[in-house]
Design a protein around this motif. Sequence first.
Motif, mmCIF file in Angstrom:
data_model
loop_
_atom_site.group_PDB
_atom_site.id
_atom_site.type_symbol
_atom_site.label_atom_id
_atom_site.label_comp_id
_atom_site.label_asym_id
_atom_site.label_seq_id
_atom_site.Cartn_x
_atom_site.Cartn_y
_atom_site.Cartn_z
ATOM 1 N N MET A 1 5.574 32.468 48.404
ATOM 2 C CA MET A 1 4.389 32.042 49.158
ATOM 3 C C MET A 1 4.790 31.480 50.503
ATOM 4 O O MET A 1 5.668 30.619 50.582
ATOM 5 N N ARG A 2 4.155 31.990 51.534
ATOM 6 C CA ARG A 2 4.423 31.430 52.865
ATOM 7 C C ARG A 2 3.426 30.318 53.104
ATOM 8 O O ARG A 2 2.232 30.493 52.870
ATOM 9 N N VAL A 3 3.933 29.179 53.550
ATOM 10 C CA VAL A 3 3.018 28.089 53.868
ATOM 11 C C VAL A 3 2.852 28.027 55.373
ATOM 12 O O VAL A 3 3.847 27.948 56.101
ATOM 13 N N THR A 4 1.639 28.150 55.828
ATOM 14 C CA THR A 4 1.440 28.123 57.275
ATOM 15 C C THR A 4 0.689 26.861 57.658
ATOM 16 O O THR A 4 -0.086 26.321 56.871
ATOM 17 N N ASN A 5 0.956 26.420 58.874
ATOM 18 C CA ASN A 5 0.338 25.183 59.350
ATOM 19 C C ASN A 5 -1.181 25.286 59.370
ATOM 20 O O ASN A 5 -1.891 24.350 59.071
ATOM 21 N N ARG A 6 -1.632 26.515 59.738
ATOM 22 C CA ARG A 6 -3.066 26.676 59.884
ATOM 23 C C ARG A 6 -3.761 26.425 58.539
ATOM 24 O O ARG A 6 -4.742 25.707 58.454
ATOM 25 N N ALA A 7 -3.222 26.986 57.437
ATOM 26 C CA ALA A 7 -3.825 26.792 56.117
ATOM 27 C C ALA A 7 -3.706 25.339 55.687
ATOM 28 O O ALA A 7 -4.654 24.766 55.143
ATOM 29 N N ARG B 1 -6.235 23.206 57.607
ATOM 30 C CA ARG B 1 -7.600 23.509 57.227
ATOM 31 C C ARG B 1 -7.925 22.907 55.861
ATOM 32 O O ARG B 1 -8.940 22.246 55.673
ATOM 33 N N ASN B 2 -6.989 23.109 54.903
ATOM 34 C CA ASN B 2 -7.234 22.574 53.570
ATOM 35 C C ASN B 2 -7.271 21.052 53.582
ATOM 36 O O ASN B 2 -8.100 20.437 52.925
ATOM 37 N N ARG C 1 -10.503 19.801 54.673
ATOM 38 C CA ARG C 1 -11.535 19.976 53.656
ATOM 39 C C ARG C 1 -11.447 18.867 52.602
ATOM 40 O O ARG C 1 -12.441 18.266 52.234
ATOM 41 N N ILE D 1 1.455 17.941 58.849
ATOM 42 C CA ILE D 1 2.349 18.932 59.452
ATOM 43 C C ILE D 1 3.750 18.462 59.092
ATOM 44 O O ILE D 1 4.242 17.485 59.661
ATOM 45 N N SER E 1 9.862 20.435 60.184
ATOM 46 C CA SER E 1 10.288 21.817 59.986
ATOM 47 C C SER E 1 11.725 21.934 60.460
ATOM 48 O O SER E 1 12.285 20.993 61.023
ATOM 49 N N LEU E 2 12.247 23.086 60.274
ATOM 50 C CA LEU E 2 13.612 23.363 60.706
ATOM 51 C C LEU E 2 13.776 23.021 62.184
ATOM 52 O O LEU E 2 14.805 22.516 62.611
ATOM 53 N N MET E 3 12.652 23.259 62.916
ATOM 54 C CA MET E 3 12.625 22.977 64.351
ATOM 55 C C MET E 3 13.131 21.577 64.681
ATOM 56 O O MET E 3 13.796 21.370 65.684
#
Lengths: 530, 342
Positions: free
Chosen positions: B1-7, B10-11, B14, B333, B336-338
């Motif tokens: 599963m890829r986890v993206t910041n946008r999801a 958003r979640n 909510r 957020i 991250s590796l960043m």
Amino acid sequence: MRPTFMGFETAKSGLNVSQKALDITGNNLANADTAGYTRQRLDVNSIAPSSYSTRIAVNRIGLTGQGVEGLGVGQTRDAFLDKRFRDEYSSASYYSQANAILNDIQSALGDASDVSEGGDVFAQAIRQIYESLNDFSGNPTSTPHANLVLSAFNNATQVLQLLDKKLNDVADQQIFDLGVGVDRVNSILEQIAHLNKSISNDATVLQNPDNEYFRPNELMDHRNLLLDELASYGNINVTLNGDATVTVKMGNHEVVSGETFDKINMSTDEELGIVSLTWNAIGDSVQLTGGALLGYTDFINGRGTNMQNPGETNKQGILYYKDRLNTMARTMANLVNSVIPEMEETPDPNNPDGPPILTQKVDGNGNLVFKELISAKTADGTTDNKIPVTAANISVSDLWTQGGADYFISASGDKNNANYAQQISNLLTGQAVEFVSYGETFTGTFEEYLIDYTGKIGADASFYENRQNVVAKVADEYLNKRDEISGVSENEETVNMMTYQKSFNASSRLMTTLDDLLDTLINSTGRVGL
Amino acid sequence: MRVTNRASTRNYLRYMNNALSDREKIQERVASGNRFEKISEDVSSGVQAMKAKTELYKTEKHLSNVSSINETLTAAEDAMDTVNTLLADINAKMLKALNDPTSSNRKVLAQEIGSMKEEILQMVNSSYNGQFLFSGSNNYGAPFSVDSTTGRLAYNGIPVDDIQKRDNGTYFYEDANGTIHDVPLNEDIYMDVGLGIRMTGSNVDPQTGFNISYSGPDVLGFGIDDEGISSNIYNLLDDIQKAVKEEPFDDSLIRQYGDKLTKMTDEFRGNLTDLGSKTQFLDTMENRLTKNANNLTNSIARYTGTDYIEESIHQSTNDAITKALYQLGSNVIPLSLMDFVR
């Protein structure tokens, strides 16, 4: 045979591709939160040495290792998830719109929108009638008590008129909103057709016909966003064509094909309160199975089991709740107007010279005449008992208003009025009566009818709210799944960044190494022993 | 599963919205005291509350009916009590006349009987709270009047001696032409005291309502008996008054009238006792209705009222959830590796 300077080209291709890949990584990071943005990637492959262009067969080994080339920038997107998401989004929008309309109806009916003491609008009016009639039956010859009965009925008829007006306001508002929605759909359809044109004319498409990977990504994103929005208005079916245009079907009607698009016309039947949507091109009515537009038409035109006219739906919508309010008004008028006999003086048959006796009036058809307490108000402000009573026109009759207490209490002979008052009160609050709408009947007391009416809108609103919540969760799930594929992940982009940076460094390093090699070859060759 | 910041964001938003809207709802429930407002939030409780409210206002109205009937009854009882005392006095005066039949004495006694007779008339014409007590359904004017020429009593305009009673309890009279009429304005009036009024047309089933009209003829009597003596107390007293002062003194007539008066007084007392038992019945009804009203008020509170214990538990749970969400929000957020590459 290997060309002497071949390695430099290889190193250059590595530098170029790494730099482009870094550009795309940057673009992904920059657009991590852009609405509708789909993650992009640079597709590359290793350059194949061609042997067939030489006149004679040669050994290919000398020409291999020519480096890397970028094929194009593609999107990571799953058409299946798009379809599933849009289907669920249509359903969710349908239930959401249904719930919005039912909630509006519920808010319009005070008895339903506030179950606590403050909201009993019509229940309170019935209560007032009951109490005033009860007080009057204890004081059957008292003018003030008779006047209180009059004002209680005045109040009840006004409440019915008000509820009817509020339901009309809901209908007006929803029809207006539907108009806005239809305009938006028409504008989306037009934009999609324009995007179809721009996309199919884009150089990437023209150069790579029938290649579904390399397309004007930004325009595609925009088009997908519009398709998502379109799905919220109606169930759609999207087919991607070879020239990168999409063909969109809404319901089963083709609405966008290449650069052409259809649009929806909306018309309203003011008298029946029915709205209808038709396709401009063919004139057929718009048939949908999901989406907000269906939600609007289902519940604006919804008349439940009382359906009478084409265009009405069997959903319990605004028309249904207006029908039941009308039934309540009509039944009230019928009941109240059949209690107190209208008396007239006739000569005594046994004693023609004596004082006249009071008997109940009989009309031309031989029916007994009763006092008309409730009637229908006409446009000129007078009441007319020949017009059917509805919630919109129900009113205390002019006869009663002008006659005041006397109309209610006198001229009924010596039969006392208390019993008539008791009878009216009993008919309205104690006795089961039949409420007949077009297709359905209800038997019970007035208050039971009101409770049934209120309970029904509550149950309907609650059902559609629950459906909306369930379907919206599924749609959200697909949204998440779609983001799993198409969203930007920071970790991934960082890894890419490092990969491409190393690859760039390596290519540069290769350049230096090749330089050293050439240096050796050119400057040191043949100088053995020097 | 890829986890993206946008999801993730958003979640997170909510979840946060859900928690905050729950919090809002709890606050509203606690502040308003109502568990819900719109019927769609709890249809079955809402419907039951509406039913109970309908019952409650009716019960309250029944209660107020009972207490106003009770007041009127008490006034009627008082009036009849007075009449009763007067009747006993008159009886005593008659005995006095029999024992001491001197002409002057009898004149005085006749005078006294006459004024007592008038007092009785006033009593039965008395009203309470704007309502005549013994007038049937007539409230236009005093029910009893005395014919100025004959001196005889009339009820709602009809001479009481002409009034007769049918087996079903209604009163009628014959006019000069022999036509039969109902006595006007003498209908029964029923009030709803929570016995579940049943009606046939405009007629209340007497078992289901409470009759609040007291017909004059019932109280004072009506008609003429087989011996030609008026069966109405007032007219009888009128006859007695005349007989007492009559010359020569007719001993046997007075005795005959005396017997009749005793009989009528007994009947009158019977009515008085009847009234007493009615008052008692109303007291019982009042108790029952008060209990019903209390029960209904309690069930309405149960259907729509806020359960404060439950809400306080909800509130604590919601507090914990919101706090946890805020904490989560501060690093929604994630690193991250960043953040680790040089």
